[in-house]
Design an enzyme around this catalytic site. Structure first.
Site, short mmCIF file in Angstrom:
data_model
loop_
_atom_site.label_atom_id
_atom_site.label_comp_id
_atom_site.label_asym_id
_atom_site.label_seq_id
_atom_site.Cartn_x
_atom_site.Cartn_y
_atom_site.Cartn_z
N GLY A 1 0.82 -1.20 0.00
CA GLY A 1 0.00 0.00 0.00
C GLY A 1 0.86 1.25 0.00
O GLY A 1 2.02 1.21 -0.41
N CYS A 2 0.30 2.35 0.45
CA CYS A 2 1.01 3.62 0.47
C CYS A 2 2.30 3.51 1.26
O CYS A 2 2.30 3.08 2.41
CB CYS A 2 0.12 4.71 1.08
SG CYS A 2 0.96 6.29 1.32
N PHE A 3 3.43 3.88 0.65
CA PHE A 3 4.71 3.68 1.34
C PHE A 3 4.90 4.60 2.54
O PHE A 3 5.78 4.37 3.36
CB PHE A 3 5.91 3.75 0.39
CG PHE A 3 5.95 4.89 -0.59
CD1 PHE A 3 5.45 6.15 -0.29
CD2 PHE A 3 6.52 4.68 -1.84
CE1 PHE A 3 5.52 7.19 -1.21
CE2 PHE A 3 6.60 5.72 -2.78
CZ PHE A 3 6.10 6.98 -2.44
N TRP A 4 4.07 5.63 2.70
CA TRP A 4 4.16 6.46 3.90
C TRP A 4 3.84 5.62 5.14
O TRP A 4 4.49 5.74 6.17
CB TRP A 4 3.19 7.63 3.81
CG TRP A 4 3.48 8.62 2.73
CD1 TRP A 4 4.63 8.73 2.01
CD2 TRP A 4 2.60 9.63 2.23
NE1 TRP A 4 4.54 9.75 1.10
CE2 TRP A 4 3.29 10.32 1.21
CE3 TRP A 4 1.30 10.01 2.54
CZ2 TRP A 4 2.72 11.38 0.51
CZ3 TRP A 4 0.72 11.07 1.85
CH2 TRP A 4 1.43 11.74 0.84
#
EC number: 1.8.4.11
Length: 301
Positions: free
Chosen positions: A134-137
């Site tokens: 998913g979102c790498f953040w």
């Protein structure tokens, strides 16, 4: 990223070359690990180094996944760069019969920093893991909190394009996934533990989606750097399937690692720098808080 001097910028970022026999590591023989000067990613072990009498430090091997190769524009030589930050290291030559490996990485001293083996802070015997979840953040914040994790870098892997940037990846024109590349010490945390955290921190049953984030860039994927990682990943998925931890089939891809393209600098440590932003408060922080409760024994002090 480390702050570079003007000359270091010339060599590392502008692909310059230091004068032969001028670098501090030409005749350097201490035991330890050579790291990238720009991002501190491990590149070479001291046992890889040999005296090629060429005027620059020479190595006949590299740490797995540490170095990328690019043919120069004139087609005459092969440039080597740090796989993590793309910093210029030097050039690689084959067929010279100088060592049993028959290869010579000719590296600028100024492109590296040395960590002695007896330094308590040495980044020696490290390995790489590359995950998409998913979102790498979100993923970066979780793995950065683990004991034994030296560094976590957001980036892109698994696409057909020879380069990647955030806009292109989000538009789905490159086929890359948002990933994190994790530098870790196996003496402190093993690959299986990283996999355990991976599967506990995202939903591996939703195809090309994590929550409201939809698209192939958000797919669940493990990019394996060696056969041992392939075996461990497949075994973990088999175990989770047999024990029915997830009510739906796991769709996580297990594929061979090829290339990692670091994300733009503004993504680095995104949650740590922008934790008050709405997305971080609504998506990243709840995931991180839940993770910290579940894996309290694995967290850094």
């Amino acid at each position: 990223m480390q702050k570079l001097t003007e000359f270091e910028q010339y060599v590392i970022e502008q692909k310059g070359t230091e004068r032969p026999f001028s670098g501090e590591y030409v005749n350097h023989n201490a035991k330890g690990v050579y790291l990238c000067k720009k991002c501190l990613a491990p590149l070479y072990k001291s046992e890889h180094k040999f005296n090629a009498h060429c005027g620059w430090p020479a190595f006949d091997d590299e740490l797995p996944g540490a170095v990328n190769r690019h043919v120069d524009a004139d087609g005459r030589r092969v440039e080597i760069t740090c796989a993590q930050c793309d910093g210029h290291l030097g050039h690689v030559f084959e067929g010279e019969q100088l060592t049993a490996n028959n290869i010579r990485h000719c590296v600028n001293s100024v492109s590296m920093v040395f960590q002695p083996i007896d330094d308590t802070n040495a980044v020696s015997n490290t390995e790489l893991a590359t995950f998409g979840a998913g979102c790498f953040w979100c993923v970066e914040a979780i793995f950065a909190a683990l004991k034994g994790v030296v560094e976590v870098k957001s980036g892109y892997s698994g696409g057909d394009a020879h380069d990647a940037n955030y806009d292109a990846v989000c538009q789905g024109t490159t086929s890359h996934a948002e990933v994190v590349q994790i530098t870790y010490s196996p003496a402190l945390i093993d690959f299986e533990s990283l996999l355990e955290v991976l599967f506990a921190s995202h939903d591996p049953t939703t195809l090309n989606q994590q929550g409201n984030d939809k698209g192939p860039q958000y797919r669940s994927v493990i990019f394996c750097h060696n056969s041992a990682q392939v075996d461990a990943a497949n075994q973990m998925i088999s175990q989770l399937t047999q024990t029915q931890v997830w009510p739906k089939p796991i769709v996580t891809q297990v594929v061979a690692f090829e290339h990692f393209y670091p994300a733009e600098h503004y993504h680095d440590d995104y949650f740590a720098k922008h934790g008050e932003q709405p997305y971080c408060q609504m998506v990243v922080k709840p995931k991180l808080d839940k993770f910290k409760q579940q894996f309290a024994d694995k967290l850094k002090g």
